[in-house]
Design an enzyme around this catalytic site. Structure first.
Site, mmCIF file in Angstrom:
data_model
loop_
_atom_site.group_PDB
_atom_site.id
_atom_site.type_symbol
_atom_site.label_atom_id
_atom_site.label_comp_id
_atom_site.label_asym_id
_atom_site.label_seq_id
_atom_site.Cartn_x
_atom_site.Cartn_y
_atom_site.Cartn_z
ATOM 1 C CG ASN A 10 -1.723 1.202 1.430
ATOM 2 O OD1 ASN A 10 -1.826 2.037 0.531
ATOM 3 N ND2 ASN A 10 -2.327 1.342 2.605
ATOM 4 C CE LYS A 12 -0.277 3.378 4.697
ATOM 5 N NZ LYS A 12 -0.234 3.550 6.141
ATOM 6 C CG HIS A 98 -5.868 2.000 5.198
ATOM 7 N ND1 HIS A 98 -5.491 2.987 6.076
ATOM 8 C CD2 HIS A 98 -4.818 1.153 5.093
ATOM 9 C CE1 HIS A 98 -4.246 2.746 6.481
ATOM 10 N NE2 HIS A 98 -3.821 1.637 5.901
ATOM 11 C CD GLU A 100 -3.090 5.687 6.628
ATOM 12 O OE1 GLU A 100 -3.034 5.690 5.386
ATOM 13 O OE2 GLU A 100 -2.182 5.222 7.350
ATOM 14 C CD GLU A 168 -3.527 -2.261 7.530
ATOM 15 O OE1 GLU A 168 -2.432 -2.529 7.047
ATOM 16 O OE2 GLU A 168 -4.157 -1.220 7.283
ATOM 17 N N GLY A 174 2.353 2.582 10.707
ATOM 18 C CA GLY A 174 3.306 3.666 10.488
ATOM 19 C C GLY A 174 4.013 4.123 11.748
ATOM 20 C CB SER A 212 5.143 -1.418 12.088
ATOM 21 O OG SER A 212 4.688 -0.090 12.312
HETATM 22 P P1 PGA Z 1 2.798 0.516 7.679
HETATM 23 O O1 PGA Z 1 1.322 0.714 7.039
HETATM 24 O O2 PGA Z 1 3.344 -0.769 7.129
HETATM 25 O O3 PGA Z 1 3.558 1.726 7.201
HETATM 26 O O4 PGA Z 1 2.600 0.481 9.162
HETATM 27 C C1 PGA Z 1 0.457 -0.375 6.895
HETATM 28 C C2 PGA Z 1 -0.844 0.087 6.304
HETATM 29 O O5 PGA Z 1 -1.325 1.145 6.676
HETATM 30 O O6 PGA Z 1 -1.432 -0.602 5.434
#
Ligand code: PGA
Length: 251
Positions: A10, A12, A98, A100, A168, A174, A212
């Site tokens: 992903n 983003k 997601h 976000e 998640e 992140g 992460s």
């Molecule tokens: P990350 O993001 O690996 O940077 O923690 C995962 C995600 O949001 O899909």
């Protein structure tokens, strides 16, 4: 274990055209699955880069996916992208729900379910994200939050061949704070039971962990019995790291 693994990158809102082409080419060139390996790999770039990334992935074993879609097939929805259009330009997957999007765009379980329904109608595989916040975990509400999200976000018509669920934990995205294997095993076990209660083949849905995931923790996470793959954010922006995570997945 019959479920083929899935590693999804992903990206983003990252990357410019030239970077995206180079990254996609490096990942496509570096992913050479052995004969008989059924694992799937997908890259989900920002929408304006989908065509260019699709071109860079052509002929490779890496699929293309969107990061979001609208619930409606077309219409006056400025700035949105339909699942049908994603399918038309070569996507096989789309991420919906997601955290976000849930947090920053106010998407409810019902919105996520409508988007997932649109994805299924368009012939895409929906990657439906769920996960608790830190406050919910600390309040002991993780299991009930995940059950509510599964019940509200996964369409009744969803089936293992068309739907993937990504766990998640919001606090692990992140942040560099990865959930422990015990936390992931417990959450995935609960998700598996809930899906099996709601869907005839719920036991066969692929369950991804995200938050992460890096080359140094992918091995132990992907070895858990109910973890069928990973949704990778930050580490998917580096071909070497992403390919190392792909290599840690079972075939
Ligand atoms: P990350 O993001 O690996 O940077 O923690 C995962 C995600 O949001 O899909």
């Amino acid at each position: 274990m019959t479920r083929p693994s899935l590693i999804a990158g992903n990206w983003k809102m990252n990357g410019m055209l030239a970077d995206a082409r180079a990254l996609a080419k490096a990942i496509a060139g570096g992913h050479r699955p052995a004969a008989g390996n059924r694992s799937d790999v997908v890259l989900c770039p920002p929408a304006p880069l989908l065509l260019a990334v699709g071109e860079a992935l052509a002929g490779s074993a890496v699929a293309l996916g969107g990061q979001d879609c609208h619930a409606k097939p077309s219409g006056a929805f400025t700035g949105d992208v339909s699942a049908r259009l994603l399918a038309d330009i070569g996507c096989r997957y789309v991420i919906v729900g997601h955290s976000e999007r849930r947090t920053l765009h106010g998407e409810s379980d019902a919105t996520v379910r409508a988007k997932a329904e649109a994805a299924l109608a368009a012939g895409l595989i929906a990657i439906i994200c769920v996960g608790e916040t830190l406050a919910e975990r600390e309040a002991g509400a993780t299991a009930s939050v995940l059950e509510r999200q599964i019940d509200g976000s996964v369409p009744a018509a969803a089936a293992a061949a068309t739907t993937v669920v990504a766990y998640e934990p919001v606090w692990a995205i992140g942040t560099g704070k990865v959930a422990t294997t015990a936390q992931v095993a417990e959450a995935h076990g609960g998700l598996r039971r809930r899906l099996a209660r709601n869907h005839a083949d719920g036991g066969e849905f692929r369950l991804l962990y995200g938050g992460s995931v890096k080359p140094d923790n992918a091995g132990e996470l992907l070895a858990l019995p109910d973890v069928d793959g990973a949704l990778v954010g930050g580490a998917s922006l580096d071909a070497g790291q992403f390919l190392a995570i792909v290599a840690a997945a079972r075939g």
